[in-house]
Design a protein around this motif. Structure first.
Motif, PDB file in Angstrom:
ATOM      1  N   UNK A 240     -15.583 -10.150   4.830  1.00  0.00           N
ATOM      2  CA  UNK A 240     -15.150 -10.812   6.231  1.00  0.00           C
ATOM      3  C   UNK A 240     -13.814 -10.449   6.104  1.00  0.00           C
ATOM      4  N   UNK A 241     -13.071 -10.650   7.491  1.00  0.00           N
ATOM      5  CA  UNK A 241     -11.709 -10.708   7.643  1.00  0.00           C
ATOM      6  C   UNK A 241     -10.967  -9.625   7.690  1.00  0.00           C
ATOM      7  N   UNK A 242     -11.540  -8.403   7.876  1.00  0.00           N
ATOM      8  CA  UNK A 242     -10.755  -7.186   7.798  1.00  0.00           C
ATOM      9  C   UNK A 242     -11.471  -6.356   8.827  1.00  0.00           C
ATOM     10  N   UNK A 243     -10.682  -5.336   9.265  1.00  0.00           N
ATOM     11  CA  UNK A 243     -11.103  -4.453  10.229  1.00  0.00           C
ATOM     12  C   UNK A 243     -12.494  -3.577  10.108  1.00  0.00           C
ATOM     13  N   UNK A 244     -12.626  -3.221   8.708  1.00  0.00           N
ATOM     14  CA  UNK A 244     -13.750  -2.555   8.536  1.00  0.00           C
ATOM     15  C   UNK A 244     -15.091  -3.239   8.640  1.00  0.00           C
ATOM     16  N   UNK A 245     -15.851  -2.659   9.309  1.00  0.00           N
ATOM     17  CA  UNK A 245     -17.195  -3.245   9.469  1.00  0.00           C
ATOM     18  C   UNK A 245     -17.875  -4.201   8.496  1.00  0.00           C
ATOM     19  N   UNK A 246     -18.154  -5.500   8.601  1.00  0.00           N
ATOM     20  CA  UNK A 246     -18.579  -6.445   7.633  1.00  0.00           C
ATOM     21  C   UNK A 246     -19.659  -5.779   6.492  1.00  0.00           C
ATOM     22  N   UNK A 247     -20.585  -5.275   6.888  1.00  0.00           N
ATOM     23  CA  UNK A 247     -21.741  -4.713   6.234  1.00  0.00           C
ATOM     24  C   UNK A 247     -21.526  -3.372   5.448  1.00  0.00           C
ATOM     25  N   UNK A 248     -20.235  -2.962   5.348  1.00  0.00           N
ATOM     26  CA  UNK A 248     -20.192  -1.546   4.693  1.00  0.00           C
ATOM     27  C   UNK A 248     -20.268  -1.563   3.449  1.00  0.00           C
ATOM     28  N   UNK A 249     -20.140  -2.732   2.822  1.00  0.00           N
ATOM     29  CA  UNK A 249     -20.288  -2.771   1.294  1.00  0.00           C
ATOM     30  C   UNK A 249     -21.215  -3.878   1.035  1.00  0.00           C
ATOM     31  N   UNK A 250     -22.453  -3.824   1.237  1.00  0.00           N
ATOM     32  CA  UNK A 250     -23.354  -5.121   1.235  1.00  0.00           C
ATOM     33  C   UNK A 250     -24.548  -4.467   0.811  1.00  0.00           C
ATOM     34  N   UNK A 251     -25.203  -5.154  -0.497  1.00  0.00           N
ATOM     35  CA  UNK A 251     -26.399  -4.837  -0.976  1.00  0.00           C
ATOM     36  C   UNK A 251     -26.743  -4.140  -2.288  1.00  0.00           C
TER      37      UNK A 251
END
Length: 346
Positions: A240-251
């Motif tokens: 969170x808190x950055x311009x990159x979409x939140x779930x780009x590194x998730x899972x």
């Protein structure tokens, strides 16, 4: 020979949590408060996870840069001031109290200052033991946009020696070693740790998750099999808190055994589902059993040593005794590619 105080088996957890980035913090004080809030959340999540999994959960691995996120163009001195931990700082002390309270080994990854290198920082994987003491500190060796020990190689060896470059902590839950994020793609790092007795690779990462087999996931299985070691890989549940979409590194946090079998895996979102038993007795039996599958005992490293010693790809010591800006990293890589192309290697 195994230490008689070692546990034969226990449970490990790759705890998948959201990273709350500190890039937008105005100063160190604001960033420090954000880090403390993260630690407070982790304290609750770890307590609840252990209550669910059981008190034999003795090892918890946290994701890459879980306290801060990663620099997004900030000059090295700015990121060092705002987001990097002191070796004996308040953040380590707070994490140590969590390890002490639950009598666990707590592993993670953070950007860290080092008084031996006052103008730099290193991305550091750490392990805290149940006494609250940091018993392993590994500095990431392969990074495209951050300083590494290789960039100040001669001085780093003078300070820490080769064992400090490839540390293995011999503990009550086995021989622990750490790998940072994409370093799972570099077989030499894991191999050098295995040469020093590593049994469990603690892999703090922040990476793309896919239902298809990714290069990193293929590498996790390969590192486990070729080194006859467990891999405990904890990914972020988004940043969170950055311009990159939140779930780009998730899972995709997971635990893999020394045969390459995925014992537990989670999908996306914050999760404690990636937990499994670490059977040290079984691993050690396989490591001492003669036969085709005992890959460690069949290694012939002398055959490869000369090729490695003669090869010169990415240069060492490029940041020794001089200050650089962020353009240095990509410029050095470009120069390396050009030189290897001219030599007909790539």
């Amino acid at each position: 020979m195994a230490n008689p105080d070692y546990l034969n088996s226990f449970r490990a957890l790759a705890l998948q949590v959201t990273c709350h980035a500190v890039n937008h913090a105005s100063d160190r004080q604001e960033a420090g408060l954000m880090m403390q809030n993260t630690i407070n959340r982790l304290a609750q999540q770890i307590a609840a996870s252990i209550a669910f999994i059981g008190v034999d959960c003795r090892l918890i691995v946290l994701p890459e840069y879980f306290l801060t996120g990663f620099p997004m163009g900030e000059p090295l001195p700015v990121w060092a001031e705002k987001a990097c931990l002191e070796i004996n700082g308040a953040e380590y002390e707070a994490l140590g109290k969590i390890a002490q309270k639950h009598q666990i080994f707590l592993a993670g990854n953070a950007y860290e200052l080092d008084p031996n290198f006052p103008n730099l920082y290193f991305q550091t994987c750490f392990v805290i033991d149940p006494s609250g003491t940091v018993v392993l500190r590994y500095r990431r060796l392969n990074s495209l946009f951050a300083p590494t020990p290789g960039d100040v190689w001669d001085k780093y060896l003078d300070c820490y020696g080769l064992e400090g470059v490839f540390p293995v902590a011999k503990t009550a839950i086995g021989n622990l070693a750490a790998l940072a994020s994409e370093e799972i793609l570099y077989p030499e790092v894991a191999r050098c740790l295995a040469m020093r007795g590593a049994e469990i690779f603690l892999h703090s990462t922040s990476e793309i998750y896919s239902k298809n087999l990714t290069p990193k996931d293929a590498a996790k299985i390969s590192r486990a099999v070729e080194n006859m070691a467990y891999v405990v890989s904890a990914n972020t549940a988004g940043i969170t808190n950055i311009p990159i979409p939140i779930s780009s590194a998730d899972g995709g946090s997971k635990i893999i055994d020394h045969r390459g079998i995925v014992l537990a895996e989670t999908t996306t979102g914050e999760s404690m589902a990636a937990f499994a038993e670490i059977d040290l007795a079984a691993l050690r039996r396989d490591r001492t059993r003669p036969g085709l599958n005992n890959l460690l005992s069949r290694q012939r490293f002398e055959l490869y040593a000369q090729s490695y010693s003669q090869a010169q790809f990415y240069p060492a010591n490029t940041m020794l005794n001089k200050e650089v800006d962020r353009k240095h990293f990509i410029q050095t890589q470009q120069a390396t590619i050009e030189r290897l192309t001219q030599l007909g290697i790539i």
